[in-house]
Design a protein around this motif. Structure first.
Motif, PDB file in Angstrom:
ATOM      1  N   ARG A   1      -9.759  11.014  -8.229  1.00 30.98           N
ATOM      2  CA  ARG A   1      -9.077  10.067  -7.345  1.00 30.98           C
ATOM      3  C   ARG A   1      -9.261  10.529  -5.908  1.00 30.98           C
ATOM      4  N   ARG A   2      -9.864   9.675  -5.114  1.00 37.60           N
ATOM      5  CA  ARG A   2     -10.114  10.035  -3.721  1.00 37.60           C
ATOM      6  C   ARG A   2      -8.852   9.913  -2.872  1.00 37.60           C
ATOM      7  N   THR A   3      -7.960   9.038  -3.253  1.00 35.30           N
ATOM      8  CA  THR A   3      -6.728   8.837  -2.497  1.00 35.30           C
ATOM      9  C   THR A   3      -5.537   8.951  -3.447  1.00 35.30           C
ATOM     10  N   PRO A   4      -4.380   9.344  -2.923  1.00 36.30           N
ATOM     11  CA  PRO A   4      -3.198   9.479  -3.786  1.00 36.30           C
ATOM     12  C   PRO A   4      -2.688   8.125  -4.243  1.00 36.30           C
ATOM     13  N   GLY A   5      -1.950   8.158  -5.342  1.00 37.87           N
ATOM     14  CA  GLY A   5      -1.307   6.945  -5.804  1.00 37.87           C
ATOM     15  C   GLY A   5      -2.102   6.176  -6.832  1.00 37.87           C
ATOM     16  N   LEU A   6      -1.549   5.022  -7.211  1.00 41.10           N
ATOM     17  CA  LEU A   6      -2.217   4.144  -8.168  1.00 41.10           C
ATOM     18  C   LEU A   6      -3.359   3.391  -7.516  1.00 41.10           C
TER      19      LEU A   6
ATOM     20  N   ARG B   1       0.822  -1.209   0.000  1.00 43.80           N
ATOM     21  CA  ARG B   1       0.000   0.000   0.000  1.00 43.80           C
ATOM     22  C   ARG B   1       0.857   1.260   0.000  1.00 43.80           C
ATOM     23  N   THR B   2       1.935   1.238   0.787  1.00 38.17           N
ATOM     24  CA  THR B   2       2.818   2.400   0.855  1.00 38.17           C
ATOM     25  C   THR B   2       3.486   2.674  -0.487  1.00 38.17           C
ATOM     26  N   CYS B   3       3.986   1.617  -1.127  1.00 36.71           N
ATOM     27  CA  CYS B   3       4.651   1.792  -2.428  1.00 36.71           C
ATOM     28  C   CYS B   3       3.666   2.219  -3.507  1.00 36.71           C
ATOM     29  N   ARG B   4       2.457   1.706  -3.455  1.00 37.88           N
ATOM     30  CA  ARG B   4       1.439   2.072  -4.448  1.00 37.88           C
ATOM     31  C   ARG B   4       1.034   3.536  -4.296  1.00 37.88           C
ATOM     32  N   ALA B   5       0.961   3.997  -3.036  1.00 34.32           N
ATOM     33  CA  ALA B   5       0.467   5.353  -2.785  1.00 34.32           C
ATOM     34  C   ALA B   5       1.424   6.436  -3.263  1.00 34.32           C
ATOM     35  N   ARG B   6       2.701   6.107  -3.408  1.00 38.80           N
ATOM     36  CA  ARG B   6       3.662   7.144  -3.781  1.00 38.80           C
ATOM     37  C   ARG B   6       3.782   7.331  -5.290  1.00 38.80           C
ATOM     38  N   LEU B   7       3.141   6.480  -6.087  1.00 39.33           N
ATOM     39  CA  LEU B   7       3.214   6.580  -7.542  1.00 39.33           C
ATOM     40  C   LEU B   7       1.965   7.237  -8.110  1.00 39.33           C
ATOM     41  N   SER B   8       2.162   8.018  -9.143  1.00 42.72           N
ATOM     42  CA  SER B   8       1.035   8.594  -9.876  1.00 42.72           C
ATOM     43  C   SER B   8       0.893   7.861 -11.209  1.00 42.72           C
ATOM     44  N   PRO B   9      -0.259   7.940 -11.846  1.00 45.20           N
ATOM     45  CA  PRO B   9      -0.408   7.314 -13.168  1.00 45.20           C
ATOM     46  C   PRO B   9       0.655   7.784 -14.167  1.00 45.20           C
ATOM     47  N   ALA B  10       0.996   9.075 -14.100  1.00 48.50           N
ATOM     48  CA  ALA B  10       2.006   9.595 -15.016  1.00 48.50           C
ATOM     49  C   ALA B  10       3.365   8.934 -14.802  1.00 48.50           C
TER      50      ALA B  10
ATOM     51  N   ARG C   1      -5.473  -0.198  -7.134  1.00 47.02           N
ATOM     52  CA  ARG C   1      -5.060  -1.603  -7.087  1.00 47.02           C
ATOM     53  C   ARG C   1      -5.148  -2.253  -8.463  1.00 47.02           C
ATOM     54  N   GLU C   2      -6.207  -1.948  -9.194  1.00 49.52           N
ATOM     55  CA  GLU C   2      -6.373  -2.577 -10.499  1.00 49.52           C
ATOM     56  C   GLU C   2      -5.297  -2.113 -11.486  1.00 49.52           C
ATOM     57  N   GLU C   3      -4.772  -0.890 -11.263  1.00 49.24           N
ATOM     58  CA  GLU C   3      -3.707  -0.403 -12.132  1.00 49.24           C
ATOM     59  C   GLU C   3      -2.399  -1.148 -11.860  1.00 49.24           C
ATOM     60  N   VAL C   4      -2.124  -1.430 -10.601  1.00 53.94           N
ATOM     61  CA  VAL C   4      -0.931  -2.209 -10.267  1.00 53.94           C
ATOM     62  C   VAL C   4      -1.044  -3.611 -10.851  1.00 53.94           C
ATOM     63  N   ALA C   5      -2.227  -4.213 -10.712  1.00 54.44           N
ATOM     64  CA  ALA C   5      -2.441  -5.556 -11.253  1.00 54.44           C
ATOM     65  C   ALA C   5      -2.256  -5.566 -12.770  1.00 54.44           C
ATOM     66  N   LEU C   6      -2.732  -4.515 -13.445  1.00 60.78           N
ATOM     67  CA  LEU C   6      -2.579  -4.407 -14.888  1.00 60.78           C
ATOM     68  C   LEU C   6      -1.103  -4.308 -15.263  1.00 60.78           C
ATOM     69  N   LEU C   7      -0.386  -3.451 -14.571  1.00 58.24           N
ATOM     70  CA  LEU C   7       1.032  -3.260 -14.872  1.00 58.24           C
ATOM     71  C   LEU C   7       1.851  -4.514 -14.588  1.00 58.24           C
ATOM     72  N   ALA C   8       1.440  -5.259 -13.553  1.00 59.85           N
ATOM     73  CA  ALA C   8       2.163  -6.477 -13.189  1.00 59.85           C
ATOM     74  C   ALA C   8       1.691  -7.698 -13.970  1.00 59.85           C
ATOM     75  N   ASN C   9       0.633  -7.510 -14.755  1.00 57.02           N
ATOM     76  CA  ASN C   9       0.078  -8.610 -15.556  1.00 57.02           C
ATOM     77  C   ASN C   9      -0.364  -9.784 -14.679  1.00 57.02           C
ATOM     78  N   ILE C  10      -1.063  -9.451 -13.590  1.00 55.02           N
ATOM     79  CA  ILE C  10      -1.631 -10.478 -12.715  1.00 55.02           C
ATOM     80  C   ILE C  10      -3.099 -10.149 -12.476  1.00 55.02           C
ATOM     81  N   GLY C  11      -3.833 -11.102 -11.941  1.00 48.76           N
ATOM     82  CA  GLY C  11      -5.248 -10.898 -11.688  1.00 48.76           C
ATOM     83  C   GLY C  11      -5.498  -9.864 -10.598  1.00 48.76           C
ATOM     84  N   ILE C  12      -6.549  -9.078 -10.772  1.00 51.39           N
ATOM     85  CA  ILE C  12      -6.876  -8.046  -9.785  1.00 51.39           C
ATOM     86  C   ILE C  12      -7.186  -8.685  -8.434  1.00 51.39           C
TER      87      ILE C  12
END
Length: 288
Positions: free
Chosen positions: A34-39, A15-24, A41-52
């Motif tokens: 976006r209600r909260t900062p960062g990516l 959660r900490t690592c995800r929160a520090r990244l922006s889509p850009a 969860r579904e965006e991380v799953a997409l980038l990692a090519n794993i299931g949400i």
């Protein structure tokens, strides 16, 4: 650290690592809603090519067991540094974890002799719990701030936060304190069966507001910054400069030797101080 605590630590880290990244930051289109900062969860799953659902399970601390490949993909997606990637693998159960050994850490007599031979450059050995296990006369002079070395609690993380002298000695005290926290966190993950780490963390949380702030940041990347230029405003020796280097001790997990290579001016002060100081005052007992 129990299995549940390990999963919780993994959840907090993700959660900490995800929160520090922006889509850009990762090449995704930015949404203004976006209600909260960062990516997300579904965006991380997409980038990692794993299931949400799989990624969500990891962040929720569920009893799932990701493969090394999955963790590596998540590390790539979150743009983790080398130190952060190693920490993720440890928390994910895909990195060698050292079982806690009940016996005391064993100091090699040859290593002790080598450390003492490095005088007047400070050198010492630090254990897995960040205790100073062995040191030479120069290290005793520098790290004790002029106190009796045989009466000190030689745990670097505790003294760094709880000894008021350290804030005056180190111009970059906050930076070095954050480094201590990073080592404490990675040590807890690497030695999950050692209750000392949990006890020390609880004590520091209770006693130090700055420790609580550092602990909440989850900044394990600092463990790669252990070596480099160091400055001290020593209460007896004055201004000191060193370039430090850290060497791992084979066959002793978590143990490392640290050498402070003194600048010419610092070396001159140390040589004079050691020449006029009592040897008994500046060395450890033979039984140590």
């Amino acid at each position: 650290m129990s299995e549940a605590e390990r999963r919780q630590a993994l959840s907090e880290f993700l959660r900490t690592c995800r929160a520090r990244l922006s889509p850009a930051d990762v090449g995704l289109p930015d949404s203004r809603r976006r209600r909260t900062p960062g990516l997300r969860r579904e965006e991380v799953a997409l980038l990692a090519n794993i299931g949400i659902a799989w990624y969500v399970s990891l962040e929720q601390g569920r009893d799932v067991h990701p493969s090394r490949e999955v963790l590596e993909s998540i590390a790539d997606a979150l743009q983790l540094t080398t130190a952060e990637r190693q920490h993720l693998l440890v928390l994910g159960g895909q990195h060698p974890i050292t079982s806690f050994v009940t016996e005391d850490e064993i100091m090699n007599p040859i290593l002790q002799m080598a450390i003492r031979a490095l005088d007047p450059h400070p050198a010492f050995v630090m254990g897995r719990r960040l205790d100073i296990l062995s040191w030479n006369r120069a290290a005793a002079a520098v790290l004790s701030y002029g106190q009796d070395v045989n009466s000190l609690p030689w745990n670097t993380v505790w003294s760094h936060f709880m000894d008021p002298c350290t804030r005056e000695v180190y111009p970059d005290w906050e930076t070095s304190a954050a480094l201590m926290v990073a080592h404490l966190r990675t040590g807890r993950a690497s030695f999950p069966n050692d209750p000392w780490f949990g006890d020390m963390i609880d004590k520091l949380r209770e006693e130090s507001s700055f420790f609580r702030l550092c602990w909440a940041r989850y900044d394990v990347d600092r463990v790669d910054q252990v070596d480099g230029h160091k400055e001290m405003n020593h209460p007896i020796l004055g201004y000191l400069e060193f370039d430090s280097v850290t060497l791992l001790v084979p066959m002793q997990p978590g143990m490392r030797m640290i050498l402070y290579n003194a600048s010419p001016a610092t070396l001159s002060r140390l040589e004079h101080y050691l020449a006029v100081s009592s040897p008994e005052y500046l060395v450890q007992h033979d039984s140590d």
